[in-house]
Write a protein that holds these residues in place. Structure first.
Motif, PDB file in Angstrom:
ATOM      1  N   ILE A  83       0.973  -1.127  -0.177  1.00 51.35           N
ATOM      2  CA  ILE A  83       0.076   0.115   0.018  1.00 51.35           C
ATOM      3  C   ILE A  83       0.999   1.187  -0.038  1.00 51.35           C
ATOM      4  O   ILE A  83       1.205   1.494   0.909  1.00 51.35           O
ATOM      5  CB  ILE A  83      -0.785   0.096   1.370  1.00 51.35           C
ATOM      6  CG1 ILE A  83      -1.785  -1.247   1.244  1.00 51.35           C
ATOM      7  CG2 ILE A  83      -1.894   1.089   1.313  1.00 51.35           C
ATOM      8  CD1 ILE A  83      -2.407  -1.696   2.635  1.00 51.35           C
ATOM      9  N   LYS A 144      -8.968   3.560   1.630  1.00 45.15           N
ATOM     10  CA  LYS A 144      -7.595   2.908   2.368  1.00 45.15           C
ATOM     11  C   LYS A 144      -8.138   1.412   2.531  1.00 45.15           C
ATOM     12  O   LYS A 144      -7.109   0.581   2.362  1.00 45.15           O
ATOM     13  CB  LYS A 144      -7.129   3.660   3.799  1.00 45.15           C
ATOM     14  CG  LYS A 144      -6.733   5.207   3.421  1.00 45.15           C
ATOM     15  CD  LYS A 144      -5.020   5.039   2.828  1.00 45.15           C
ATOM     16  CE  LYS A 144      -4.807   6.397   2.465  1.00 45.15           C
ATOM     17  NZ  LYS A 144      -3.624   6.761   1.968  1.00 45.15           N
ATOM     18  N   ILE A 148      -6.174  -1.885   1.383  1.00 45.90           N
ATOM     19  CA  ILE A 148      -5.800  -2.870   2.183  1.00 45.90           C
ATOM     20  C   ILE A 148      -6.473  -4.285   1.621  1.00 45.90           C
ATOM     21  O   ILE A 148      -5.645  -5.199   1.522  1.00 45.90           O
ATOM     22  CB  ILE A 148      -6.167  -2.760   3.638  1.00 45.90           C
ATOM     23  CG1 ILE A 148      -5.311  -1.458   4.323  1.00 45.90           C
ATOM     24  CG2 ILE A 148      -5.915  -3.952   4.472  1.00 45.90           C
ATOM     25  CD1 ILE A 148      -5.980  -1.173   5.478  1.00 45.90           C
ATOM     26  N   CYS A 161       3.397  -0.932   3.617  1.00 48.39           N
ATOM     27  CA  CYS A 161       2.562   0.438   3.725  1.00 48.39           C
ATOM     28  C   CYS A 161       3.242   1.464   4.116  1.00 48.39           C
ATOM     29  O   CYS A 161       3.868   1.722   5.143  1.00 48.39           O
ATOM     30  CB  CYS A 161       1.413   0.046   4.817  1.00 48.39           C
ATOM     31  SG  CYS A 161       0.938  -1.447   4.982  1.00 48.39           S
ATOM     32  N   PRO A 164       0.294   4.977   5.367  1.00 46.67           N
ATOM     33  CA  PRO A 164      -1.064   4.637   4.930  1.00 46.67           C
ATOM     34  C   PRO A 164      -2.076   5.591   5.573  1.00 46.67           C
ATOM     35  O   PRO A 164      -3.405   5.645   5.148  1.00 46.67           O
ATOM     36  CB  PRO A 164      -1.322   3.215   5.710  1.00 46.67           C
ATOM     37  CG  PRO A 164      -0.185   3.300   6.782  1.00 46.67           C
ATOM     38  CD  PRO A 164       0.859   3.983   6.235  1.00 46.67           C
ATOM     39  N   ILE A 193       5.203  -0.640   8.450  1.00 45.69           N
ATOM     40  CA  ILE A 193       4.464   0.741   8.056  1.00 45.69           C
ATOM     41  C   ILE A 193       5.711   1.690   8.125  1.00 45.69           C
ATOM     42  O   ILE A 193       6.169   1.862   9.179  1.00 45.69           O
ATOM     43  CB  ILE A 193       3.517   0.827   8.980  1.00 45.69           C
ATOM     44  CG1 ILE A 193       2.418  -0.476   8.962  1.00 45.69           C
ATOM     45  CG2 ILE A 193       2.832   2.304   8.554  1.00 45.69           C
ATOM     46  CD1 ILE A 193       1.232  -0.101   9.917  1.00 45.69           C
TER      47      ILE A 193
END
Ligand SMILES: Nc1ncnc2c1ncn2[C@@H]1O[C@H](COP(=O)(O)OP(=O)(O)O)[C@@H](O)[C@H]1O
Ligand SMILES: [Mg+2]
Length: 256
Positions: A83, A144, A148, A161, A164, A193
């Motif tokens: 993402i 979002k 996902i 991600c 995100p 992330i």
């Protein structure tokens, strides 16, 4: 598990990443934090193979990514979900078609099975009802969640991600963070992330590495942050008054 050993990346004369080593475990959501320009996106792009580091090792469950040939790399990419900040949804496709996209590209399953898988992923992010809507017709938080669902459609072992929560309000951000964390635990993925969002750090920051000017300055959990004497980390985290106050309260609690 993903292991980085001494990763270095530069652009022309400029060193952007210096000697980054870290281990990211299965079933955990690891945060890479640092201010804008510190090198988080470049690091993630190196890890997924969009950029090639000049030095270092990159191990995916003991498989050496940087020495793989093209075919092996391609096979490993199938195990990754992404993402990315810029990787938006396809505006001309419905929500369901967006989630179907990677399945149509890579899966040999029948249309019926692909649709079933896409619906399963949409259900997991609570978006069954929005399946026939277009991205422009749903909120940023829902978009979002579609991203996902699309990222997990191929059942990845590794999830990446990059920021995100960009553009989301704090409450929606928390929903997205917790969704990513839940899915990570549920499927025992290794999830990374990138963020500079303090709410994410305080919400799901169990495993954190802090990047400062392209090197790993610190690692620990959100609880460690409160007791850390690392000045660069403290300057980054406690740049806002709110978090300085939170820390004062935490320290008082610790000291009883
Ligand atoms: N393709 C590129 N060419 C030259 N410099 C780059 C390139 N990509 C990123 N950089 C530089 O690398 C540094 C780190 O960028 P980035 O990883 O995007 O930071 P962050 O994601 O932490 O905000 C920045 O100084 C940026 O200008
Ligand atoms: Mg970035």
């Amino acid at each position: 598990m993903i292991e980085l050993k001494g990763l270095c990346k530069s652009f022309e004369e400029k060193n952007v990443l210096t000697d980054i080593s870290a281990t990211f475990e299965n079933g955990k959501t690891s945060l890479i934090i640092g201010q804008s320009g510190s090198g988080k996106t470049v690091l993630m792009k190196c890890i997924v193979g969009l950029l090639t580091p000049e030095k270092g090792e990159l191990l995916y469950d003991n498989r050496n990514f940087l020495t793989m040939n093209k075919k092996e790399k391609k096979a490993l990419r199938r195990e990754m979900g992404m993402i990315f900040q810029s990787a938006a949804l396809f505006d001309s496709m419905t929500v369901l078609e967006n989630v179907m996209f990677p399945l149509n590209m890579f899966s040999n399953d029948t249309l019926r099975d692909r649709t079933r898988r896409a619906m399963f992923c949409l259900d997991r992010v609570n978006l069954t009802e929005a399946q026939n809507k277009y991205p422009g017709e749903i909120s940023g938080g829902m978009q979002k969640r579609v991203a996902i669902a699309r990222a997990i459609a191929l059942n990845p072992q590794y999830l990446f991600c990059d920021e995100p929560n960009s553009g989301l309000d704090p409450k929606t951000s928390l929903v997205i963070d917790e969704l990513i964390q839940d899915i990570t635990r549920e499927y025992n993925m290794t999830t990374l992330i990138n963020t500079h969002d303090m709410n994410s750090v305080m919400g799901i920051g169990e495993e954190i590495i802090f990047i400062y000017e392209g090197h790993k300055e610190w690692e620990g959990s959100k609880d460690d942050i409160f007791t850390s004497s690392n000045e660069r980390l403290n300057n980054f985290i406690f740049a806002s008054d709110l978090f300085r106050k939170v820390r004062e309260v935490e320290i008082q609690n610790i000291e009883g």
